[in-house]
Scaffold this motif. Sequence first.
Motif, PDB file in Angstrom:
ATOM      1  N   GLU A   1       0.805  -1.219   0.000  1.00 16.95           N
ATOM      2  CA  GLU A   1       0.000   0.000   0.000  1.00 16.95           C
ATOM      3  C   GLU A   1       0.840   1.272   0.000  1.00 16.95           C
ATOM      4  O   GLU A   1       0.572   2.203  -0.766  1.00 16.95           O
ATOM      5  N   THR A   2       1.868   1.336   0.853  1.00 19.04           N
ATOM      6  CA  THR A   2       2.640   2.573   0.966  1.00 19.04           C
ATOM      7  C   THR A   2       3.368   2.913  -0.327  1.00 19.04           C
ATOM      8  O   THR A   2       3.306   4.056  -0.808  1.00 19.04           O
ATOM      9  N   SER A   3       4.053   1.929  -0.909  1.00 14.54           N
ATOM     10  CA  SER A   3       4.775   2.208  -2.149  1.00 14.54           C
ATOM     11  C   SER A   3       3.804   2.415  -3.310  1.00 14.54           C
ATOM     12  O   SER A   3       4.037   3.267  -4.176  1.00 14.54           O
ATOM     13  N   ARG A   4       2.705   1.672  -3.340  1.00 12.49           N
ATOM     14  CA  ARG A   4       1.710   1.857  -4.393  1.00 12.49           C
ATOM     15  C   ARG A   4       1.130   3.267  -4.334  1.00 12.49           C
ATOM     16  O   ARG A   4       0.967   3.919  -5.367  1.00 12.49           O
ATOM     17  N   ASP A   5       0.836   3.762  -3.142  1.00 13.06           N
ATOM     18  CA  ASP A   5       0.313   5.118  -2.994  1.00 13.06           C
ATOM     19  C   ASP A   5       1.339   6.162  -3.440  1.00 13.06           C
ATOM     20  O   ASP A   5       0.990   7.171  -4.058  1.00 13.06           O
ATOM     21  N   ALA A   6       2.627   5.925  -3.120  1.00 16.44           N
ATOM     22  CA  ALA A   6       3.676   6.873  -3.518  1.00 16.44           C
ATOM     23  C   ALA A   6       3.826   6.947  -5.031  1.00 16.44           C
ATOM     24  O   ALA A   6       4.156   8.000  -5.587  1.00 16.44           O
ATOM     25  N   LEU A   7       3.543   5.838  -5.717  1.00 18.39           N
ATOM     26  CA  LEU A   7       3.700   5.777  -7.173  1.00 18.39           C
ATOM     27  C   LEU A   7       2.408   6.068  -7.933  1.00 18.39           C
ATOM     28  O   LEU A   7       2.418   6.174  -9.163  1.00 18.39           O
ATOM     29  N   ALA A   8       1.297   6.196  -7.214  1.00 18.46           N
ATOM     30  CA  ALA A   8      -0.029   6.262  -7.841  1.00 18.46           C
ATOM     31  C   ALA A   8      -0.202   7.449  -8.788  1.00 18.46           C
ATOM     32  O   ALA A   8      -0.955   7.365  -9.758  1.00 18.46           O
ATOM     33  N   THR A   9       0.464   8.555  -8.540  1.00 15.98           N
ATOM     34  CA  THR A   9       0.267   9.747  -9.370  1.00 15.98           C
ATOM     35  C   THR A   9       1.148   9.760 -10.614  1.00 15.98           C
ATOM     36  O   THR A   9       1.070  10.700 -11.411  1.00 15.98           O
ATOM     37  N   TYR A  10       1.981   8.741 -10.794  1.00 14.65           N
ATOM     38  CA  TYR A  10       2.917   8.713 -11.913  1.00 14.65           C
ATOM     39  C   TYR A  10       2.482   7.730 -12.991  1.00 14.65           C
ATOM     40  O   TYR A  10       1.839   6.721 -12.709  1.00 14.65           O
ATOM     41  N   ASP A  11       2.855   8.039 -14.216  1.00 13.82           N
ATOM     42  CA  ASP A  11       2.646   7.147 -15.353  1.00 13.82           C
ATOM     43  C   ASP A  11       3.859   6.214 -15.402  1.00 13.82           C
ATOM     44  O   ASP A  11       4.967   6.644 -15.738  1.00 13.82           O
ATOM     45  N   LEU A  12       3.662   4.953 -15.045  1.00 18.28           N
ATOM     46  CA  LEU A  12       4.780   4.028 -14.904  1.00 18.28           C
ATOM     47  C   LEU A  12       5.100   3.318 -16.213  1.00 18.28           C
ATOM     48  O   LEU A  12       4.213   2.982 -16.986  1.00 18.28           O
TER      49      LEU A  12
ATOM     50  N   ILE B   1      14.569  17.435 -10.345  1.00 13.94           N
ATOM     51  CA  ILE B   1      15.493  16.535  -9.656  1.00 13.94           C
ATOM     52  C   ILE B   1      15.177  16.478  -8.159  1.00 13.94           C
ATOM     53  O   ILE B   1      15.331  15.443  -7.518  1.00 13.94           O
ATOM     54  N   GLY B   2      14.669  17.583  -7.614  1.00 11.65           N
ATOM     55  CA  GLY B   2      14.262  17.586  -6.213  1.00 11.65           C
ATOM     56  C   GLY B   2      13.113  16.630  -5.955  1.00 11.65           C
ATOM     57  O   GLY B   2      13.106  15.889  -4.964  1.00 11.65           O
ATOM     58  N   ALA B   3      12.140  16.614  -6.864  1.00  6.02           N
ATOM     59  CA  ALA B   3      11.004  15.699  -6.736  1.00  6.02           C
ATOM     60  C   ALA B   3      11.464  14.257  -6.891  1.00  6.02           C
ATOM     61  O   ALA B   3      10.973  13.352  -6.205  1.00  6.02           O
ATOM     62  N   ALA B   4      12.423  14.020  -7.782  1.00  8.38           N
ATOM     63  CA  ALA B   4      12.943  12.664  -7.981  1.00  8.38           C
ATOM     64  C   ALA B   4      13.637  12.159  -6.725  1.00  8.38           C
ATOM     65  O   ALA B   4      13.404  11.023  -6.277  1.00  8.38           O
ATOM     66  N   VAL B   5      14.488  12.981  -6.139  1.00  6.16           N
ATOM     67  CA  VAL B   5      15.205  12.580  -4.927  1.00  6.16           C
ATOM     68  C   VAL B   5      14.229  12.386  -3.770  1.00  6.16           C
ATOM     69  O   VAL B   5      14.352  11.431  -2.986  1.00  6.16           O
ATOM     70  N   SER B   6      13.228  13.248  -3.661  1.00  6.80           N
ATOM     71  CA  SER B   6      12.224  13.106  -2.597  1.00  6.80           C
ATOM     72  C   SER B   6      11.454  11.797  -2.736  1.00  6.80           C
ATOM     73  O   SER B   6      11.199  11.108  -1.741  1.00  6.80           O
TER      74      SER B   6
ATOM     75  N   LEU C   1      12.531   9.029  -4.179  1.00  2.00           N
ATOM     76  CA  LEU C   1      13.450   7.947  -3.805  1.00  2.00           C
ATOM     77  C   LEU C   1      13.594   7.854  -2.289  1.00  2.00           C
ATOM     78  O   LEU C   1      13.657   6.754  -1.732  1.00  2.00           O
ATOM     79  N   ASN C   2      13.622   8.997  -1.623  1.00  2.00           N
ATOM     80  CA  ASN C   2      13.687   8.985  -0.159  1.00  2.00           C
ATOM     81  C   ASN C   2      12.414   8.381   0.438  1.00  2.00           C
ATOM     82  O   ASN C   2      12.478   7.610   1.404  1.00  2.00           O
ATOM     83  N   ASP C   3      11.255   8.706  -0.134  1.00  2.00           N
ATOM     84  CA  ASP C   3       9.987   8.145   0.341  1.00  2.00           C
ATOM     85  C   ASP C   3       9.945   6.626   0.171  1.00  2.00           C
ATOM     86  O   ASP C   3       9.318   5.925   0.967  1.00  2.00           O
TER      87      ASP C   3
ATOM     88  N   TYR D   1      11.778   0.286   0.569  1.00  2.00           N
ATOM     89  CA  TYR D   1      11.618  -0.678  -0.513  1.00  2.00           C
ATOM     90  C   TYR D   1      12.875  -0.763  -1.371  1.00  2.00           C
ATOM     91  O   TYR D   1      13.245  -1.839  -1.848  1.00  2.00           O
ATOM     92  N   LEU D   2      13.545   0.368  -1.553  1.00  2.00           N
ATOM     93  CA  LEU D   2      14.761   0.380  -2.364  1.00  2.00           C
ATOM     94  C   LEU D   2      15.845  -0.490  -1.747  1.00  2.00           C
ATOM     95  O   LEU D   2      16.552  -1.210  -2.465  1.00  2.00           O
ATOM     96  N   THR D   3      15.991  -0.431  -0.428  1.00  2.00           N
ATOM     97  CA  THR D   3      17.037  -1.225   0.224  1.00  2.00           C
ATOM     98  C   THR D   3      16.761  -2.715   0.147  1.00  2.00           C
ATOM     99  O   THR D   3      17.695  -3.516   0.230  1.00  2.00           O
ATOM    100  N   ARG D   4      15.516  -3.104  -0.042  1.00  2.00           N
ATOM    101  CA  ARG D   4      15.150  -4.523  -0.059  1.00  2.00           C
ATOM    102  C   ARG D   4      14.988  -5.104  -1.463  1.00  2.00           C
ATOM    103  O   ARG D   4      15.281  -6.273  -1.685  1.00  2.00           O
ATOM    104  N   PHE D   5      14.499  -4.297  -2.411  1.00  2.00           N
ATOM    105  CA  PHE D   5      14.100  -4.850  -3.705  1.00  2.00           C
ATOM    106  C   PHE D   5      14.783  -4.228  -4.914  1.00  2.00           C
ATOM    107  O   PHE D   5      14.583  -4.710  -6.021  1.00  2.00           O
TER     108      PHE D   5
END
Length: 198
Positions: free
Chosen positions: A22-33, A48-53, A55-57, A61-65
Amino acid sequence: MTRVCLIGTADCNLQYELLSRETSRDALATYDLERPFENSIALRTVSIGAAVSLLNDLNWYLTRFVDVALVQEPSVSDDEWLSRSLATDLRNGTLEPRETDKFCTVYGLERVGSEPESDAERGGEQPFDGAEREHVGEGDDVDGADADSSDSPGTVPTQWRLVEPLYVRRTDGELPEYDLRDVEETLVVRLTESEHAP
């Protein structure tokens, strides 16, 4: 627009891992993947600020997958990517864009599956040139099982895999040739000095 691309680890299905939680899906929901590479998710952000933010959010998930997190910023380069650390340094003002091109890693790109006979058949597109690739929607099978089902009759799906990174240093504006294996294309990622020589 700044692009973000996440390449999953070999032992996971990245689309499933990110879109089934749910958390990662919600973070990605506004983007065209998109899926420009095998086991990847890519998207466009406003800066670039939005991109880094983002990735921080997604850091848990990044550390695991995620094996590799990439950022492409047009004000720096139209065809070379930045590592997450380098993108963060740029966002924070630690480095200027002109100071980012010294240390790089070059990945070989291999086709996965069937190969079209000519550039005309595959539209002449490269997987990293900003062209739209396979899209991942809310109703899509996140494990990629239906990846070929949307292709038009007579077309050959193109999927690319990153292979064997070669760590290099740019000298007089030139990068050494990729020579770890015979590949059709390469992908250049700019790194911080500490990433280049850990």
